[in-house]
Design an enzyme around this catalytic site. Structure first.
Site, PDB file in Angstrom:
ATOM      1  N   LYS A 101     114.788  68.554  69.036  1.00 45.33           N
ATOM      2  CA  LYS A 101     115.974  68.938  68.264  1.00 45.33           C
ATOM      3  C   LYS A 101     116.414  70.314  68.754  1.00 45.33           C
ATOM      4  CE  LYS A 101     115.678  66.240  64.059  1.00 45.33           C
ATOM      5  NZ  LYS A 101     114.831  65.202  64.649  1.00 45.33           N
ATOM      6  N   ASP A 135     117.769  64.707  70.242  1.00 43.30           N
ATOM      7  CA  ASP A 135     118.218  64.152  68.964  1.00 43.30           C
ATOM      8  C   ASP A 135     119.577  64.755  68.604  1.00 43.30           C
ATOM      9  OD1 ASP A 135     115.858  62.763  68.730  1.00 43.30           O
ATOM     10  OD2 ASP A 135     114.989  64.035  67.174  1.00 43.30           O
ATOM     11  N   ARG A 188     121.049  56.977  73.071  1.00 45.17           N
ATOM     12  CA  ARG A 188     120.363  56.308  71.962  1.00 45.17           C
ATOM     13  C   ARG A 188     121.368  56.224  70.806  1.00 45.17           C
ATOM     14  NH1 ARG A 188     117.075  60.181  68.832  1.00 45.17           N
ATOM     15  NH2 ARG A 188     115.319  60.015  70.257  1.00 45.17           N
ATOM     16  N   THR A 230     117.818  51.178  65.442  1.00 50.72           N
ATOM     17  CA  THR A 230     118.138  50.781  64.070  1.00 50.72           C
ATOM     18  C   THR A 230     117.087  49.790  63.586  1.00 50.72           C
ATOM     19  OG1 THR A 230     119.823  49.787  62.634  1.00 50.72           O
ATOM     20  CG2 THR A 230     119.666  48.878  64.843  1.00 50.72           C
TER      21      THR A 230
HETATM   22  P1  FDA Z   1     120.033  51.059  57.444  1.00 49.23           P
HETATM   23  O1  FDA Z   1     119.936  52.377  56.785  1.00 49.23           O
HETATM   24  O2  FDA Z   1     121.195  50.194  57.131  1.00 49.23           O
HETATM   25  O3  FDA Z   1     118.698  50.291  57.174  1.00 49.23           O
HETATM   26  C1  FDA Z   1     118.505  48.940  57.560  1.00 49.23           C
HETATM   27  C2  FDA Z   1     117.183  48.474  56.982  1.00 49.23           C
HETATM   28  O4  FDA Z   1     116.119  49.196  57.583  1.00 49.23           O
HETATM   29  C3  FDA Z   1     117.008  48.762  55.490  1.00 49.23           C
HETATM   30  O5  FDA Z   1     117.546  47.718  54.723  1.00 49.23           O
HETATM   31  C4  FDA Z   1     115.507  48.866  55.373  1.00 49.23           C
HETATM   32  O6  FDA Z   1     114.933  47.577  55.365  1.00 49.23           O
HETATM   33  C5  FDA Z   1     115.116  49.520  56.659  1.00 49.23           C
HETATM   34  N1  FDA Z   1     115.037  50.997  56.542  1.00 49.23           N
HETATM   35  C6  FDA Z   1     115.916  51.904  57.044  1.00 49.23           C
HETATM   36  N2  FDA Z   1     115.492  53.156  56.802  1.00 49.23           N
HETATM   37  C7  FDA Z   1     114.339  53.040  56.133  1.00 49.23           C
HETATM   38  C8  FDA Z   1     113.410  53.977  55.599  1.00 49.23           C
HETATM   39  N3  FDA Z   1     113.581  55.293  55.706  1.00 49.23           N
HETATM   40  N4  FDA Z   1     112.319  53.478  54.963  1.00 49.23           N
HETATM   41  C9  FDA Z   1     112.099  52.149  54.870  1.00 49.23           C
HETATM   42  N5  FDA Z   1     112.942  51.218  55.347  1.00 49.23           N
HETATM   43  C10 FDA Z   1     114.047  51.655  55.962  1.00 49.23           C
HETATM   44  N6  FDA Z   1     119.572  60.021  63.047  1.00 49.23           N
HETATM   45  C11 FDA Z   1     120.289  61.109  63.444  1.00 49.23           C
HETATM   46  O7  FDA Z   1     121.186  61.536  62.742  1.00 49.23           O
HETATM   47  N7  FDA Z   1     120.007  61.710  64.647  1.00 49.23           N
HETATM   48  C12 FDA Z   1     119.042  61.243  65.494  1.00 49.23           C
HETATM   49  O8  FDA Z   1     118.835  61.799  66.573  1.00 49.23           O
HETATM   50  C13 FDA Z   1     118.285  60.106  65.078  1.00 49.23           C
HETATM   51  N8  FDA Z   1     117.303  59.596  65.858  1.00 49.23           N
HETATM   52  C14 FDA Z   1     116.714  58.399  65.530  1.00 49.23           C
HETATM   53  C15 FDA Z   1     115.825  57.786  66.410  1.00 49.23           C
HETATM   54  C16 FDA Z   1     115.319  56.520  66.121  1.00 49.23           C
HETATM   55  C17 FDA Z   1     114.385  55.881  67.081  1.00 49.23           C
HETATM   56  C18 FDA Z   1     115.717  55.859  64.916  1.00 49.23           C
HETATM   57  C19 FDA Z   1     115.242  54.473  64.617  1.00 49.23           C
HETATM   58  C20 FDA Z   1     116.563  56.484  64.040  1.00 49.23           C
HETATM   59  C21 FDA Z   1     117.058  57.758  64.308  1.00 49.23           C
HETATM   60  N9  FDA Z   1     117.903  58.390  63.413  1.00 49.23           N
HETATM   61  C22 FDA Z   1     118.591  59.509  63.834  1.00 49.23           C
HETATM   62  C23 FDA Z   1     118.025  57.915  62.010  1.00 49.23           C
HETATM   63  C24 FDA Z   1     119.209  56.974  61.825  1.00 49.23           C
HETATM   64  O9  FDA Z   1     120.399  57.722  61.911  1.00 49.23           O
HETATM   65  C25 FDA Z   1     119.147  56.283  60.447  1.00 49.23           C
HETATM   66  O10 FDA Z   1     119.198  57.239  59.460  1.00 49.23           O
HETATM   67  C26 FDA Z   1     117.926  55.414  60.247  1.00 49.23           C
HETATM   68  O11 FDA Z   1     117.601  54.720  61.417  1.00 49.23           O
HETATM   69  C27 FDA Z   1     118.155  54.364  59.130  1.00 49.23           C
HETATM   70  O12 FDA Z   1     119.242  53.570  59.450  1.00 49.23           O
HETATM   71  P2  FDA Z   1     119.166  52.061  60.013  1.00 49.23           P
HETATM   72  O13 FDA Z   1     119.917  52.035  61.303  1.00 49.23           O
HETATM   73  O14 FDA Z   1     117.800  51.585  60.097  1.00 49.23           O
HETATM   74  O15 FDA Z   1     120.054  51.202  59.023  1.00 49.23           O
END
Ligand code: FDA
Length: 313
Positions: A101, A135, A188, A230
């Site tokens: 970061k 990030d 990413r 995601t």
């Molecule tokens: P969404 O929030 O819609 O979740 C989909 C499903 O995933 C949920 O229904 C649940 O089942 C599961 N889920 C998601 N989050 C969960 C949690 N905390 N606990 C349990 N279950 C959960 N953000 C950013 O702003 N800057 C960055 O650099 C990064 N880097 C990053 C790297 C990687 C490898 C990942 C996977 C994520 C990030 N993020 C990030 C975080 C990203 O922005 C986001 O907040 C999370 O991935 C949650 O969003 P989803 O895409 O999973 O979808």
């Protein structure tokens, strides 16, 4: 505001309260609860988790927790540890890369300091054949982050050495993707984890999801070694269909998920033959990261409360 948005806003607000941080991180039961999302406080613990995940067919991104550093010596200390992480990855032959970061490396302090710390890490990565992800943090840092990324590329660090995250919830991201594709960047794609005002980001989750899909379609078609980060099952299914339709083989992109989140889905992706990388954070400064994870899902607050009932404060 939607309930999900309000919850996230509340936890991001808490994540920025330093006094609460001190109290929470002293609490044994919260520390133990945080271990669901955080590999541990030391590099050794993180390497153990990484080795376990590698043995399960999952690659890893190691991240030393820490952000919004206010003292130059802390930024330099983080950079030293990151170079050490790269060395350990190399020595132990781990299938792992690094995520940093920029506010941890001095973005809020001075450009010179940040360039010193960041270039030191990237030079080490290039020397050891390693790789670094940058990030993406709150929207006020996006312009500077992309500018620094462009600077790194101009200094000769290729897309294999350094990649950058892009947040679908920001209106500006379609333009930024255009810029990154022209630069031949490794991207990413994430939804975005900070509390942003409606002037810069989609307030409704459905709009964020739609924006993610739009960016994904373009990234898959035109990007190289893109990361689809995601846990959204609908989007993941769509990505797999698109890859098949566009004739993109599974070794041209990877899925990325967070440590401790949807482990069932992680196993399923590996079983289906897709490349999967797990983002594994570690270090004593886990409070803001843990708060953001709690705010992403109401069930996580229940999980925390259950552990409180079980163990007591
Ligand atoms: P969404 O929030 O819609 O979740 C989909 C499903 O995933 C949920 O229904 C649940 O089942 C599961 N889920 C998601 N989050 C969960 C949690 N905390 N606990 C349990 N279950 C959960 N953000 C950013 O702003 N800057 C960055 O650099 C990064 N880097 C990053 C790297 C990687 C490898 C990942 C996977 C994520 C990030 N993020 C990030 C975080 C990203 O922005 C986001 O907040 C999370 O991935 C949650 O969003 P989803 O895409 O999973 O979808």
């Amino acid at each position: 505001m939607e309930l999900a948005g309000a919850l996230r806003w509340f936890f991001v607000f808490l994540s920025e309260r330093r006094t609460l941080q001190e109290w929470v991180t002293r609490n044994g039961w919260v520390r133990r609860a945080a271990r669901r999302f955080v590999a541990g406080e030391t590099l050794e613990e993180a390497c153990d988790v990484a080795a376990r995940l590698n043995a399960q067919g999952r690659a890893v991104t190691l991240n030393l927790l820490g952000e919004r550093t206010t003292r130059p010596e802390d930024a330099r200390a983080a950079a030293v540890l990151y170079r050490k992480v790269l060395e350990e990855i190399h020595l132990r032959r781990m299938r792992a890369d690094l995520a940093v970061k920029l506010t941890q490396l001095g973005l809020d302090l001075s450009r010179e300091l940040l360039e010193e710390t960041l270039h030191g890490i990237c030079a080490q990565a290039r020397r050891l054949g390693g790789s670094v992800w940058i990030d993406m943090e709150a929207s006020r840092y996006v312009e500077a982050t992309l500018d620094l990324y462009r600077g790194l590329r101009a200094s000769g660090y290729g897309p294999d050495t350094v990649g950058v995250a892009l947040q679908a919830y920001l209106y500006r991201s379609e333009r930024d993707l255009e810029f990154l594709l022209r630069l031949g960047a490794r991207v990413r794609l994430v939804k975005g984890a900070y509390a942003e005002p409606p002037s810069v980001a989609y307030p409704r989750k459905a709009d964020v999801d739609r924006a993610y899909v739009r960016l994904l379609e373009r990234l898959l078609r035109e990007g190289e070694q893109s990361a689809i980060a995601t846990h959204d099952e609908r989007i993941l299914a769509h990505a797999r269909r698109l890859a098949t339709a566009y004739g993109i083989p599974p070794d041209r992109f990877e899925f990325q998920m967070l440590y401790g989140v949807r482990r069932d889905l992680q196993a399923q992706m590996v079983q289906e033959g897709y490349r999967l990388r797990v983002y594994v954070p570690f270090g004593p400064d886990w409070y803001p990261y843990f708060m953001r994870r709690l705010g992403e899902r109401p069930a996580n607050v229940g999980f925390l409360l259950r552990s409180l009932v079980r163990e007591g404060p």
